[in-house]
Design a protein around this motif. Structure first.
Motif, PDB file in Angstrom:
ATOM      1  N   ARG A  67       0.808  -1.030   0.035  1.00 58.57           N
ATOM      2  CA  ARG A  67       0.021  -0.063   0.001  1.00 58.57           C
ATOM      3  C   ARG A  67       0.940   1.092  -0.169  1.00 58.57           C
ATOM      4  N   TYR A  68       0.519   2.170  -0.977  1.00 59.11           N
ATOM      5  CA  TYR A  68       1.356   3.647  -0.878  1.00 59.11           C
ATOM      6  C   TYR A  68       0.173   4.483  -0.641  1.00 59.11           C
ATOM      7  N   HIS A  69       0.271   5.258   0.547  1.00 55.17           N
ATOM      8  CA  HIS A  69      -0.685   6.293   0.978  1.00 55.17           C
ATOM      9  C   HIS A  69       0.033   7.739   1.368  1.00 55.17           C
ATOM     10  N   ASP A  70      -0.234   8.489   0.169  1.00 53.31           N
ATOM     11  CA  ASP A  70       0.191   9.857   0.395  1.00 53.31           C
ATOM     12  C   ASP A  70      -1.094  10.661   0.857  1.00 53.31           C
ATOM     13  N   MET A  71      -0.977  11.050   2.209  1.00 56.54           N
ATOM     14  CA  MET A  71      -2.112  11.741   3.012  1.00 56.54           C
ATOM     15  C   MET A  71      -1.979  13.289   2.698  1.00 56.54           C
ATOM     16  N   ARG A  72      -1.464  13.701   2.029  1.00 58.01           N
ATOM     17  CA  ARG A  72      -1.615  15.362   1.924  1.00 58.01           C
ATOM     18  C   ARG A  72      -2.973  15.271   1.206  1.00 58.01           C
ATOM     19  N   LYS A  73      -3.698  16.520   1.840  1.00 56.28           N
ATOM     20  CA  LYS A  73      -5.012  16.764   1.231  1.00 56.28           C
ATOM     21  C   LYS A  73      -5.225  17.014  -0.120  1.00 56.28           C
ATOM     22  N   ASP A  74      -4.141  18.087  -0.466  1.00 52.20           N
ATOM     23  CA  ASP A  74      -4.157  18.364  -1.894  1.00 52.20           C
ATOM     24  C   ASP A  74      -3.673  17.555  -2.947  1.00 52.20           C
ATOM     25  N   LYS A  75      -2.977  16.299  -2.552  1.00 53.88           N
ATOM     26  CA  LYS A  75      -2.414  15.320  -3.175  1.00 53.88           C
ATOM     27  C   LYS A  75      -2.452  13.783  -2.861  1.00 53.88           C
ATOM     28  N   GLU A  76      -3.792  13.622  -2.195  1.00 60.34           N
ATOM     29  CA  GLU A  76      -3.802  12.335  -1.625  1.00 60.34           C
ATOM     30  C   GLU A  76      -3.754  11.151  -2.590  1.00 60.34           C
ATOM     31  N   VAL A  77      -3.107  10.353  -2.450  1.00 63.29           N
ATOM     32  CA  VAL A  77      -3.042   9.064  -3.243  1.00 63.29           C
ATOM     33  C   VAL A  77      -3.046   7.967  -2.179  1.00 63.29           C
ATOM     34  N   ASP A  78      -3.919   6.907  -2.442  1.00 62.75           N
ATOM     35  CA  ASP A  78      -4.009   5.811  -1.800  1.00 62.75           C
ATOM     36  C   ASP A  78      -4.367   4.483  -2.753  1.00 62.75           C
ATOM     37  N   VAL A  79      -3.292   3.835  -2.898  1.00 65.14           N
ATOM     38  CA  VAL A  79      -3.427   2.766  -4.044  1.00 65.14           C
ATOM     39  C   VAL A  79      -2.707   1.226  -3.221  1.00 65.14           C
ATOM     40  N   ALA A  80      -3.030   0.341  -3.825  1.00 63.15           N
ATOM     41  CA  ALA A  80      -2.613  -0.846  -3.703  1.00 63.15           C
ATOM     42  C   ALA A  80      -1.654  -1.412  -5.076  1.00 63.15           C
ATOM     43  N   PHE A  81      -0.505  -1.728  -4.760  1.00 67.03           N
ATOM     44  CA  PHE A  81       0.480  -2.334  -5.960  1.00 67.03           C
ATOM     45  C   PHE A  81       0.214  -3.926  -5.442  1.00 67.03           C
ATOM     46  N   ASN A  82      -0.139  -4.568  -6.656  1.00 72.11           N
ATOM     47  CA  ASN A  82      -0.451  -5.971  -6.614  1.00 72.11           C
ATOM     48  C   ASN A  82       0.354  -6.765  -7.629  1.00 72.11           C
ATOM     49  N   TYR A  83       1.291  -7.749  -7.225  1.00 73.92           N
ATOM     50  CA  TYR A  83       2.074  -8.466  -7.974  1.00 73.92           C
ATOM     51  C   TYR A  83       1.273  -9.791  -8.415  1.00 73.92           C
ATOM     52  N   GLY A  84       0.074  -9.957  -8.194  1.00 73.07           N
ATOM     53  CA  GLY A  84      -0.441 -10.932  -8.369  1.00 73.07           C
ATOM     54  C   GLY A  84      -1.603 -11.011  -9.406  1.00 73.07           C
ATOM     55  N   VAL A  85      -1.482 -10.119 -10.375  1.00 76.00           N
ATOM     56  CA  VAL A  85      -2.371 -10.285 -11.679  1.00 76.00           C
ATOM     57  C   VAL A  85      -2.302 -11.001 -12.380  1.00 76.00           C
ATOM     58  N   PHE A  86      -3.221 -11.893 -12.861  1.00 77.57           N
ATOM     59  CA  PHE A  86      -3.429 -12.966 -14.044  1.00 77.57           C
ATOM     60  C   PHE A  86      -4.574 -13.151 -14.777  1.00 77.57           C
ATOM     61  N   ASP A  87      -4.780 -13.777 -15.797  1.00 75.60           N
ATOM     62  CA  ASP A  87      -5.817 -13.818 -16.559  1.00 75.60           C
ATOM     63  C   ASP A  87      -6.149 -15.394 -16.831  1.00 75.60           C
ATOM     64  N   PHE A  88      -7.193 -15.945 -16.085  1.00 72.70           N
ATOM     65  CA  PHE A  88      -7.481 -17.365 -16.630  1.00 72.70           C
ATOM     66  C   PHE A  88      -7.863 -17.438 -18.081  1.00 72.70           C
ATOM     67  N   LYS A  89      -8.361 -16.384 -18.555  1.00 75.90           N
ATOM     68  CA  LYS A  89      -8.680 -16.615 -20.043  1.00 75.90           C
ATOM     69  C   LYS A  89      -7.716 -16.907 -21.005  1.00 75.90           C
ATOM     70  N   LYS A  90      -6.381 -16.579 -20.724  1.00 82.46           N
ATOM     71  CA  LYS A  90      -5.094 -16.635 -21.684  1.00 82.46           C
ATOM     72  C   LYS A  90      -5.141 -18.059 -22.130  1.00 82.46           C
ATOM     73  N   PRO A  91      -5.024 -18.270 -23.355  1.00 81.32           N
ATOM     74  CA  PRO A  91      -5.026 -19.599 -23.936  1.00 81.32           C
ATOM     75  C   PRO A  91      -4.007 -20.596 -23.025  1.00 81.32           C
ATOM     76  N   TYR A  92      -4.204 -21.880 -22.705  1.00 81.06           N
ATOM     77  CA  TYR A  92      -3.752 -22.818 -22.063  1.00 81.06           C
ATOM     78  C   TYR A  92      -3.006 -22.403 -20.485  1.00 81.06           C
ATOM     79  N   PHE A  93      -4.186 -21.677 -19.844  1.00 80.91           N
ATOM     80  CA  PHE A  93      -3.412 -20.894 -18.701  1.00 80.91           C
ATOM     81  C   PHE A  93      -2.991 -22.201 -17.588  1.00 80.91           C
ATOM     82  N   VAL A  94      -3.908 -23.057 -17.494  1.00 83.79           N
ATOM     83  CA  VAL A  94      -3.703 -24.197 -16.338  1.00 83.79           C
ATOM     84  C   VAL A  94      -2.306 -24.868 -16.880  1.00 83.79           C
ATOM     85  N   LEU A  95      -2.372 -25.285 -18.155  1.00 86.99           N
ATOM     86  CA  LEU A  95      -1.289 -26.244 -18.618  1.00 86.99           C
ATOM     87  C   LEU A  95      -0.091 -25.417 -18.582  1.00 86.99           C
ATOM     88  N   ARG A  96       0.000 -23.929 -18.850  1.00 87.32           N
ATOM     89  CA  ARG A  96       1.265 -23.091 -18.503  1.00 87.32           C
ATOM     90  C   ARG A  96       1.590 -23.021 -17.237  1.00 87.32           C
TER      91      ARG A  96
END
Length: 401
Positions: A67-96
């Protein structure tokens, strides 16, 4: 000339006031440089997020994000960086995935959107606020920004060695200017298989599938570093870690809090029989058929074919796993039982012209039993080995009559 004299007197007066302190602003006497020019990183919190497992198969081991949280009122940013993004719909996902050829990527989401999925599944999210300096926060900010660039966000996923948890750990460690020191846990050297069992204790068929694919290397004791592929283990280690720099220690985690309390988790009903229950039924069936064949003084072809097809089909899969990029599946002693050999002997056995297969199988089963001293097998495989051994006995006795 009079005008120039007036200007000169005015400038001299201002300089005199400035250096004498008569014109010094009030805040210069009461404020520091940090008050006048505050460090923007003071308003930034960077945290490790550990997400509780839920019932979906991809989440049985939990999850980690940053989590990256910049709490400044004029520049507030609150985001989560996630290294677990994948797509089940890609061809041969399970096999790969099985062959270690799956690519995951880094994604970034608003923090409230990230929490939405775990709120839906009733999973608790724990937040560990990292005790980083402003320089380290800037370094981590830049490293994450670089990771998001096209061509940098995709990485080759490996469940034990390079997953969403180890990626988060590695990028945090890389941006710490001191040395991160972890507290070793005494007498805690579980194997990969034991850790997988712990996370799948309520999902027996998932545990069975993992045990079938994992080889002898999954039964070796692990180091602290290797154990951190699991989110809970990394969370524990971060809690007890120290940063050593310039002769001083500081804790890696400044504060631990609950970002999302746990809710009610819905557990889906799987197959009603466990692997052990199926193994018992298979053993009983094999014993009954052994008695019937003994009394009939002949083997039952349908039982021969069923055993050979089952063992041969699984054997093809385990043989292909020898070429997987997952190191823990490359040497699997269960291949002594499950191998493609039945497919080569199936037709001769159907024609009743091949008894060599049963002699070979008998020898392989003996080696399979010996192999259990070095590798833990999937639950229930003993029953299948026993059924095949009983069938070998029927065929060998039939020849000797």
């Amino acid at each position: 000339m009079k005008h120039l004299k007036t200007v000169f007197n005015t400038l001299f007066g201002l300089l005199l006031m400035l250096f004498s302190g008569a014109y010094t602003p009030v805040y210069a006497q009461e404020s520091t440089v940090e008050d006048i020019l505050p460090d923007p990183m003071d308003s930034v919190e960077i945290s490790l997020l550990t997400c509780q497992p839920h019932d979906e198969i991809y989440s049985l081991y939990g999850h980690t994000a940053i989590r990256y949280h910049d709490m400044r009122k004029d520049k507030e940013v609150d985001v989560a960086f996630n290294y677990g993004v994948f797509d089940f719909k890609k061809p041969y996902f399970v096999l790969r995935f099985v062959f270690g050829l799956t690519d995951y990527e880094l994604g970034v989401y608003p923090f409230n959107i990230f929490l939405k999925e775990y709120r839906h599944f009733g999973s608790m999210v724990t937040e560990q606020v990292l005790n980083l300096t402003s320089e380290e926060k800037l370094l981590l900010h830049e490293a994450l920004r670089q990771n998001l660039q096209p061509g940098n966000s995709v990485y080759r996923y490996n469940y034990f060695y390079n997953n969403c948890t180890t990626k988060a750990r590695d990028i945090i460690e890389k941006c710490i200017t001191g040395k991160t020191e972890y507290a070793e846990r005494e007498d805690f050297t579980p194997t990969y298989r034991e850790m997988v069992h712990e996370m799948t204790r309520n999902h027996p068929w998932a545990r069975f599938g993992n045990d079938l694919l994992l080889g002898i290397k999954a039964d070796q004791p692990t180091t602290l570093r290797q154990q951190e592929f699991l989110p809970y283990n990394l969370m524990y280690d971060f809690d007890h870690a120290q940063i050593y720099e310039n002769g001083q220690y500081r804790p890696l985690v400044k504060e631990r809090r609950t970002a999302l309390p746990g809710g009610v988790q819905i557990v889906k009903q799987g197959f009603p029989l466990s692997p052990i229950a199926c193994a018992i039924l298979l053993t009983v069936t094999g014993l009954i058929l052994l008695i019937l064949q003994w009394r009939a003084k002949r083997s039952f072809l349908f039982w021969d074919i069923l055993l050979m097809l089952t063992i041969g089909t699984i054997g093809v899969m385990l043989t292909l796993m020898l070429f997987s990029q997952h190191p823990t599946v490359s040497l699997n002693l269960q291949i002594l039982l499950f191998n493609p050999l039945p497919w080569f002997f199936l037709w001769p056995v159907i024609r009743g012209r091949q008894n060599r297969y049963w002699l070979i199988s008998c020898a392989l089963i003996a080696l399979f039993f010996i192999g259990s001293l070095f590798q833990q097998y999937a639950e229930g495989l003993w029953s299948l080995a026993l059924c095949l051994l009983m069938q070998c006995y029927i065929h060998i006795k039939k020849v000797s009559r």
